[in-house]
Enzyme design. Structure first.
Site, short mmCIF file in Angstrom:
data_model
loop_
_atom_site.label_atom_id
_atom_site.label_comp_id
_atom_site.label_asym_id
_atom_site.label_seq_id
_atom_site.Cartn_x
_atom_site.Cartn_y
_atom_site.Cartn_z
N ILE A 59 33.18 -26.65 -29.64
CA ILE A 59 32.70 -28.04 -29.65
C ILE A 59 31.39 -28.20 -28.89
CG2 ILE A 59 34.88 -29.25 -30.03
CD1 ILE A 59 35.08 -29.53 -26.96
N GLY B 125 26.99 -24.79 -24.07
CA GLY B 125 26.15 -25.16 -22.93
C GLY B 125 25.29 -23.98 -22.51
N ALA B 126 24.54 -24.20 -21.42
CA ALA B 126 23.68 -23.13 -20.92
C ALA B 126 24.53 -22.00 -20.38
CB ALA B 126 22.76 -23.66 -19.83
N GLU B 127 25.67 -22.35 -19.80
CA GLU B 127 26.44 -21.36 -19.09
C GLU B 127 27.73 -20.98 -19.81
OE1 GLU B 127 27.92 -22.66 -15.34
OE2 GLU B 127 28.06 -20.63 -14.54
N ALA B 128 28.31 -21.95 -20.48
CA ALA B 128 29.63 -21.72 -21.05
C ALA B 128 29.74 -22.31 -22.44
CB ALA B 128 30.70 -22.33 -20.15
N ASP C 167 26.50 -29.84 -8.87
CA ASP C 167 25.85 -29.82 -10.18
C ASP C 167 25.89 -31.22 -10.81
OD1 ASP C 167 24.53 -28.83 -12.34
OD2 ASP C 167 26.13 -27.50 -13.02
#
Lengths: 330, 226
Positions: free
Chosen positions: B13, B16-19, B130
């Site tokens: 869905i 992201g940048a990380e996950a 964050d």
């Protein structure tokens, strides 16, 4: 009516004069780089003295090799800041003198924005997410609502300072980036160093302290260089990726002196590939400080009526790029 | 990510940048699978360590935040070695996407509520680490009659701390994100955030923390006053 802008760059170790055309052609870019003794950094006063001596020759060479007639010059642009006070003042004096003797307007340019705009010109990018990495900056920047906006930055040292200060601790002479890169390329032994990402921002001071201690404790110079690069660059690329995911920009560009590092560029390229964005590195010759960044940005600013009087053409040691209105974009 | 983790029908869905986030079922519950993918550019040794550490950290801090009364997803399953967290599916949109469409008055109310939420976290010794508009989910965005409900997500950089500096770092990041990415509403949204924050912890505390935010900004490159 003129067609060219003279740019004078003088913020740290480089004194440079360049001539750029309105169409973005660089006609000349002459530089004199001050090199401090081994193991020490830039002494602002000594650097400024060395450049006072070099100024007439650099200026003459730049104007002569450009082949541009005085009457064809639109304006004289100079780096107003940010940078080292004594160095900035030499540049401002040269700029005021030249502007007065040519009877041309004087255009103040922000040095960091100079890096970015020259990068955009040379890589033909329009609206990139920018990683600006040098001795003075380590920032992730994007344009929005009339200004270049900071989306992440170092909270203490810059990448350039990290590499330089570690290199100097090992007895090298600034700038040390190339020597650190060479030493790193000969090692693959990783020693853990503090990996400090705070949201969008990074901190390099822990890496420097630990790296110096490791060197004093007898660890190999190459191994430490390798570990510094792998750790510090990964942090910087991570926050760039965050900003890229956040802004959804379609172009990524790396500029500034540390853009010359191939490992950093490679990491950036690997990161960018996963996103639907193109990747651009400023050409090596123009990654470091140069008159061209001031000449070109000076032209952009001048085209929107940004000028100042000789009396007002001072210097600003502290002048963040996000404080500067950018009327030539959008 | 292996597809057998969920119970079938798992789909991506969000990247992201990380996950990567996948939505699926977990023991019959509507769930999100958060997988911290390996970074190709990062040395494997370093990459594995960071992903493992942030996964464990996130699980721990979500748990702590929940105990402090914050609205966060429930944890269902954690596997640090595989950088995987399975948690409750939460309804809502990212605040980032809602910012530009909310009327000013609504926007200010949302940011004030967010400020209160952050203040409660801080008061119980948690720094989110964050606080961008990507990490706040907003429910009932399109429902004019209801109050918006906020959920804080992504605790991968959170720490346990009571230091003034850390609380200020949290707020400065929110401010940086607003100025950098939502420039058109930044000052009003940030002012509302501080108001909500102060409403929770009192004016003295908000004065201290904003003074520290200014201090951090002064430490920024080329930001000192000449």
């Amino acid at each position: 009516m003129g067609r060219f802008v003279v740019g004078i760059e003088r913020t740290a170790h480089t004194f440079s004069v360049a001539v750029a055309s309105r169409e973005g052609k660089i006609l000349s870019d002459v530089r004199e780089v001050y090199t401090p003794p081994e193991g020490s950094g830039i002494h602002p006063y000594l650097a400024s003295l060395s450049h006072v001596k070099a100024a007439p020759r650099v200026l003459r060479d730049a104007l002569l090799t450009s082949g541009v007639a005085q009457g064809d010059i639109d304006a004289v642009a100079y780096s107003m800041g940010p940078g080292l006070g004594p160095c900035l003042r030499v540049g401002a004096v040269v700029a005021r003198t030249l502007a007065l003797s040519l009877a041309k307007p004087i255009v103040p340019v922000n040095h960091a924005i100079g890096h970015i705009e020259l990068g955009c010109l040379l890589t033909a990018t329009e609206d990139p997410l920018v990683l600006l990495v040098s001795g003075g900056h380590s920032m992730v920047v994007a344009f929005s609502y009339g200004r270049w906006r900071v989306l992440g930055e170092t909270l203490d040292l810059t990448l350039g300072q990290l590499l330089d200060q570690f290199g100097r601790h090992a007895g090298l002479s600034s700038p040390c980036g190339m020597q650190v890169e060479r030493a790193a390329s000969m090692s693959s032994r990783f020693i853990p160093l503090p990996y400090t990402v705070k949201g969008n921002d990074v901190s390099f001071s822990g890496i420097l302290t630990t790296a110096k201690r490791l060197l004093d404790g007898g660890e190999g110079f190459g191994d430490i260089c390798f570990s510094i690069q792998e750790t510090a660059f990964a942090m910087m690329v991570e926050v760039t990726e965050r900003a890229l995911a956040f802004t959804g920009k379609k172009e990524v560009m790396i500029v500034g002196g540390v853009a010359a590092n191939r490992r950093l560029a490679r990491m950036m390229e690997l990161m960018t590939r996963r996103h639907s964005a193109s990747f651009h590195v400023v050409p090596l010759r123009f990654s470091g400080d140069c008159g061209s960044q001031i000449a070109w940005t000076g032209h952009l600013a001048h085209s929107k009526g940004v000028t100042t009087s000789v009396e007002e053409a001072s210097t600003r040691q502290s002048w963040r790029l996000d404080q500067v209105d950018v009327p030539w974009r959008e | 990510m292996r597809s057998e983790v969920g119970e079938g029908g798992t789909r991506v869905i969000y990247r992201g940048a990380e996950a990567d986030l996948l939505r699926g079922r977990w023991c019959g519950l509507d769930a999100v699978f958060k997988f911290r993918r390996p970074f190709e550019y990062r040395l494997k040794l370093l990459d594995d360590a960071i992903r493992r550490q942030r996964t464990a950290r996130e699980a721990e801090m979500i748990h702590d935040a929940k105990r402090s009364g914050a609205r966060t997803p429930l944890l269902y399953f954690v596997d640090p070695a595989n950088a995987l967290i399975v948690m409750q599916w939460m309804k809502g949109r990212r605040l980032k996407e809602a910012v530009s469409s909310l009327p000013l008055e609504e926007l200010e109310r949302v940011f004030a509520e967010l400020g209160g939420e952050v203040a409660r976290l801080h008061a119980s010794g948690i720094m989110h680490g964050d606080l961008t508009t990507s990490n706040v989910l907003l429910d009932n965005v399109d429902d004019k009659s209801n109050d918006k409900e906020l959920t804080l997500i992504d605790f991968g950089l959170a720490i346990r701390t009571t230091r003034l500096e850390d609380r200020a770092v949290d707020l400065r990041l929110a401010k940086e994100t607003l100025t950098g990415a939502h420039s058109e509403v930044a000052s009003k949204a940030y002012a509302a955030l501080l108001e909500g924050y102060g409403g929770e912890v009192g004016p003295g505390e908000v004065r201290d923390v904003t003074r520290q935010v200014a201090e951090i900004e002064r430490r920024g490159r080329y930001a000192r006053v000449e």
